[in-house]
Design an enzyme around this catalytic site. Structure first.
Site, PDB file in Angstrom:
ATOM      1  N   LYS A  94       0.872  -1.184   0.000  1.00  0.00           N
ATOM      2  CA  LYS A  94       0.000   0.000   0.000  1.00  0.00           C
ATOM      3  C   LYS A  94       0.906   1.231   0.000  1.00  0.00           C
ATOM      4  CE  LYS A  94      -1.985   3.046   2.101  1.00  0.00           C
ATOM      5  NZ  LYS A  94      -1.790   4.464   1.697  1.00  0.00           N
ATOM      6  N   GLU A 150       8.568   1.248  11.354  1.00  0.00           N
ATOM      7  CA  GLU A 150       9.689   2.185  11.164  1.00  0.00           C
ATOM      8  C   GLU A 150       9.066   3.574  11.180  1.00  0.00           C
ATOM      9  OE1 GLU A 150      12.869   1.389  10.873  1.00  0.00           O
ATOM     10  OE2 GLU A 150      12.670  -0.768  10.606  1.00  0.00           O
ATOM     11  N   CYS A 208      13.547  10.508   7.394  1.00  0.00           N
ATOM     12  CA  CYS A 208      13.297  10.105   8.786  1.00  0.00           C
ATOM     13  C   CYS A 208      14.540  10.292   9.637  1.00  0.00           C
ATOM     14  CB  CYS A 208      12.823   8.658   8.841  1.00  0.00           C
ATOM     15  SG  CYS A 208      13.932   7.520   8.007  1.00  0.00           S
ATOM     16  N   GLU A 214       8.950  16.261  14.982  1.00  0.00           N
ATOM     17  CA  GLU A 214       9.502  15.990  13.655  1.00  0.00           C
ATOM     18  C   GLU A 214       8.857  16.929  12.649  1.00  0.00           C
ATOM     19  OE1 GLU A 214       8.423  12.311  11.614  1.00  0.00           O
ATOM     20  OE2 GLU A 214      10.516  12.087  11.033  1.00  0.00           O
TER      21      GLU A 214
HETATM   22  P1  NAD Z   1       2.134   8.693   7.406  1.00  0.00           P
HETATM   23  O1  NAD Z   1       2.222   7.984   8.690  1.00  0.00           O
HETATM   24  O2  NAD Z   1       1.197   9.824   7.274  1.00  0.00           O
HETATM   25  O3  NAD Z   1       1.709   7.672   6.256  1.00  0.00           O
HETATM   26  C1  NAD Z   1       2.443   6.495   6.008  1.00  0.00           C
HETATM   27  C2  NAD Z   1       1.542   5.487   5.328  1.00  0.00           C
HETATM   28  O4  NAD Z   1       0.508   5.121   6.225  1.00  0.00           O
HETATM   29  C3  NAD Z   1       0.860   6.001   4.068  1.00  0.00           C
HETATM   30  O5  NAD Z   1       0.817   4.981   3.105  1.00  0.00           O
HETATM   31  C4  NAD Z   1      -0.534   6.330   4.579  1.00  0.00           C
HETATM   32  O6  NAD Z   1      -1.530   6.267   3.563  1.00  0.00           O
HETATM   33  C5  NAD Z   1      -0.742   5.237   5.589  1.00  0.00           C
HETATM   34  N1  NAD Z   1      -1.781   5.526   6.597  1.00  0.00           N
HETATM   35  C6  NAD Z   1      -2.183   6.735   7.059  1.00  0.00           C
HETATM   36  N2  NAD Z   1      -3.183   6.576   7.951  1.00  0.00           N
HETATM   37  C7  NAD Z   1      -3.417   5.248   8.058  1.00  0.00           C
HETATM   38  C8  NAD Z   1      -4.333   4.459   8.815  1.00  0.00           C
HETATM   39  N3  NAD Z   1      -5.217   5.015   9.659  1.00  0.00           N
HETATM   40  N4  NAD Z   1      -4.282   3.114   8.686  1.00  0.00           N
HETATM   41  C9  NAD Z   1      -3.393   2.530   7.865  1.00  0.00           C
HETATM   42  N5  NAD Z   1      -2.523   3.232   7.099  1.00  0.00           N
HETATM   43  C10 NAD Z   1      -2.527   4.575   7.205  1.00  0.00           C
HETATM   44  O7  NAD Z   1       3.625   9.104   7.040  1.00  0.00           O
HETATM   45  P2  NAD Z   1       4.136   9.898   5.753  1.00  0.00           P
HETATM   46  O8  NAD Z   1       3.753  11.329   5.908  1.00  0.00           O
HETATM   47  O9  NAD Z   1       3.744   9.169   4.514  1.00  0.00           O
HETATM   48  O10 NAD Z   1       5.713   9.721   5.887  1.00  0.00           O
HETATM   49  C11 NAD Z   1       6.479  10.518   6.720  1.00  0.00           C
HETATM   50  C12 NAD Z   1       6.834   9.781   7.986  1.00  0.00           C
HETATM   51  O11 NAD Z   1       7.506   8.575   7.674  1.00  0.00           O
HETATM   52  C13 NAD Z   1       7.788  10.562   8.858  1.00  0.00           C
HETATM   53  O12 NAD Z   1       7.343  10.510  10.188  1.00  0.00           O
HETATM   54  C14 NAD Z   1       9.107   9.807   8.708  1.00  0.00           C
HETATM   55  O13 NAD Z   1       9.984   9.940   9.782  1.00  0.00           O
HETATM   56  C15 NAD Z   1       8.640   8.417   8.527  1.00  0.00           C
HETATM   57  N6  NAD Z   1       9.672   7.598   7.921  1.00  0.00           N
HETATM   58  C16 NAD Z   1      10.327   6.682   8.704  1.00  0.00           C
HETATM   59  C17 NAD Z   1      11.340   5.894   8.155  1.00  0.00           C
HETATM   60  C18 NAD Z   1      12.053   4.872   8.989  1.00  0.00           C
HETATM   61  O14 NAD Z   1      12.662   3.982   8.418  1.00  0.00           O
HETATM   62  N7  NAD Z   1      11.987   4.935  10.306  1.00  0.00           N
HETATM   63  C19 NAD Z   1      11.680   6.047   6.813  1.00  0.00           C
HETATM   64  C20 NAD Z   1      10.991   6.981   6.049  1.00  0.00           C
HETATM   65  C21 NAD Z   1       9.980   7.750   6.609  1.00  0.00           C
END
Ligand code: NAD
Length: 497
Positions: free
Chosen positions: A191, A267, A302, A401
């Site tokens: 997804k 993550e 991240c 963040e």
């Molecule tokens: P997000 O949490 O908003 O979304 C991530 C994913 O989750 C998307 O595909 C989104 O559609 C899905 N999602 C959102 N709400 C959901 C729900 N209720 N149920 C199931 N899925 C849902 O994050 P983002 O804005 O896409 O990405 C940025 C974040 O990702 C930052 O916090 C960053 O630090 C983190 N990140 C972490 C790593 C790591 O390896 N630790 C790597 C890259 C990014």
């Protein structure tokens, strides 16, 4: 590698037929509801595609397809060496289509085309290849038993894996999950983020071309609160792997508890400290690394080094070096080959970043450089990377963040104070320390509560290094052989001889 001029990418774009449908059981298909949403480029506002807006009905179909393919053994029961062959062919196809994938990635989420082409796509292919290469070299265990027993400790694939990924490194994050998930024989529903679905949709077809059986990799574009939630609550998903924000990571643990107690591997976010001691071996290198740690990928990283901790005795000399280094990170049209800072993913993210710039000022920090929207005439979403000086670790810009190019500079007087500030965070993803004193390097690295610690560099490591966080940055690890833990169940088989 030199990147082709913008004209080349515009020509390639003209010839593209961008796919926006879901991919289930080996075929592209519209969502059951027929709903779509618009995919618009943050680079310059151009329309890219209509994307299938999947929901729980599509999740049902994809999970059923994944379950069928897993239970049939068509992939899981293939010899590891055979799975390896297919996945290496898949990695080769990612590279053979690197230009198209890089263009899709850049237009979809705004990163510079040079980065997409030289970093994201090769790293994604490498994640598939590395796991494929490993899978026929791993042995199970025979326990130490009395002579009338034989104890086998083996690993089985978990079954149906749902992988929910973010938009900042769309294909790379997807492949960090797909590599070990597929190598170990699972069937997967990927997804992608609603903000960056294009490469995930495209590679599903490449996987089939490489020889992956239908149903083993399914891709469901759509929103988190619809199809993401449906997957997370699904009773027939065995494992949920996630990269994204800490807020959603916590929600996914709730969904797992409310449904089938599926394994959840997260993550999540970070607020990583980059500690520069007065005895850093090369202050110029430290300054350039500090700039890159906050400006690369528009700060949408991240592990961004968003808190720069500087020893007071070098502060007056060091901060101007960082400011100077950051001037080299100028936003430009993301399809220009020389651009180092591309577009933010969308105007929502822009509002978030500009909101934190205001919060920093309101809390009494000093904006030294950047922080304003630029290149508005491109119709793209560009912001000048920013540095705040005089930040305390209690300010919002130091605690939360931002996920944008905003650096907080915090001053310290002793190693103990630096470590205390560094660890005073709900996150624990990464950290760096700059010093020529080997004991201080080790002592600081040991004391830092973070999944990755770098010494005299920022963001070191490769596929052999496990990647993940302490505290609210997540659990489990991507990359390295440790990633296989997420995708396998341990089984003890005890035989009486
Ligand atoms: P997000 O949490 O908003 O979304 C991530 C994913 O989750 C998307 O595909 C989104 O559609 C899905 N999602 C959102 N709400 C959901 C729900 N209720 N149920 C199931 N899925 C849902 O994050 P983002 O804005 O896409 O990405 C940025 C974040 O990702 C930052 O916090 C960053 O630090 C983190 N990140 C972490 C790593 C790591 O390896 N630790 C790597 C890259 C990014």
């Amino acid at each position: 590698m030199t990147t082709a001029p913008r004209q080349h990418w515009e020509q390639l774009f003209q010839g593209l037929n961008i796919e926006g449908r879901a991919f289930i059981d080996g075929q592209y298909c519209t969502s059951v509801s027929g709903e779509t949403f618009e995919c618009t480029s943050p680079v310059d506002g151009r329309q890219l595609a209509h994307i299938a807006s999947c929901d729980s009905a599509d999740a049902e179909r994809a999970v059923a397809a994944a379950r069928r393919s897993f239970d049939s053994g068509v992939w899981a029961n293939q010899a590891p060496a055979q799975r390896k062959r297919v996945l290496i062919a898949f990695a080769d196809l990612l590279l053979a289509n690197a230009e198209e994938l890089a263009l899709l990635e850049t237009l979809d989420m705004g990163k510079p085309i040079a980065d997409s082409l030289s970093i994201d796509i090769p790293a994604a292919a490498n994640a598939i290849r590395w796991n494929a290469e490993a899978i026929d070299k791993i042995y199970d265990e025979v326990a130490a038993t009395p002579s009338d027993q034989l104890g086998l400790v083996t690993r089985s694939p978990v079954g149906v894996v749902a992988a929910i990924v973010p938009w900042n490194f769309p294909l790379m994050m997807a492949c960090w999950k797909l590599g070990p998930a597929l190598a170990t024989g699972n069937s997967v529903i990927l997804k992608p983020s609603e903000k960056s679905p294009l490469t995930a949709i495209r590679i599903a077809q490449l996987a089939i071309e490489a020889g992956l059986p239908a149903g083993v990799l399914n891709v469901l574009p759509g929103y988190g609160h619809t199809v993401g939630k449906a997957l997370a609550l699904h009773m027939d998903v065995d494992t949920l792997v996630f990269t994204g924000s800490t807020r959603i990571a916590k929600q996914l643990m709730v969904y797992a508890g409310e449904s089938n107690m599926k394994r959840v591997w997260l993550e999540a976010g970070g607020k990583s400290p980059n500690i520069v001691f007065a005895d850093a071996p090369d202050l110029q290198a430290a300054a350039e690394a500090a700039a890159s740690a906050i400006a690369f990928n528009q700060g949408e990283v991240c592990i961004a080094g968003s808190r720069l901790l500087v020893e007071r005795s070098i502060k007056a000399r060091f901060l101007p070096m960082v400011v100077e280094a950051l001037k080299a990170w100028k936003p430009g049209h993301a399809l220009d080959p020389d651009t180092r800072v591309g577009a933010l993913v969308d105007t929502t993210q822009l509002d978030t970043v500009l909101g934190y710039i205001e919060a920093g000022k309101a809390d009494g920090a000093t904006l030294v450089i950047g922080g304003e929207r630029v290149l508005e005439d491109t119709c793209g979403v560009y912001v000048q990377p920013a540095i705040f000086d005089g930040v305390t670790n209690a300010m919002r810009i130091a605690r939360e963040e931002i996920f944008g190019p905003v650096l907080s500079v915090i001053t310290f007087d002793s190693a103990e104070e630096a470590i205390a500030i560094a660890n005073d965070s709900p996150f624990g993803l990464a950290a760096a320390v700059w010093t020529s004193n080997i004991s201080r390097a080790h002592n600081t690295a040991r004391a830092l509560r973070a999944g990755s610690v770098w010494v005299n560099q920022y963001d070191g490591g490769d596929m052999t290094a496990p990647f993940g966080g302490f505290k609210q940055s997540g659990n489990g690890r991507d990359k390295s052989l440790h990633a296989f833990d997420k995708y396998t169940e341990l089984k003890a088989t005890w035989i009486k001889l």
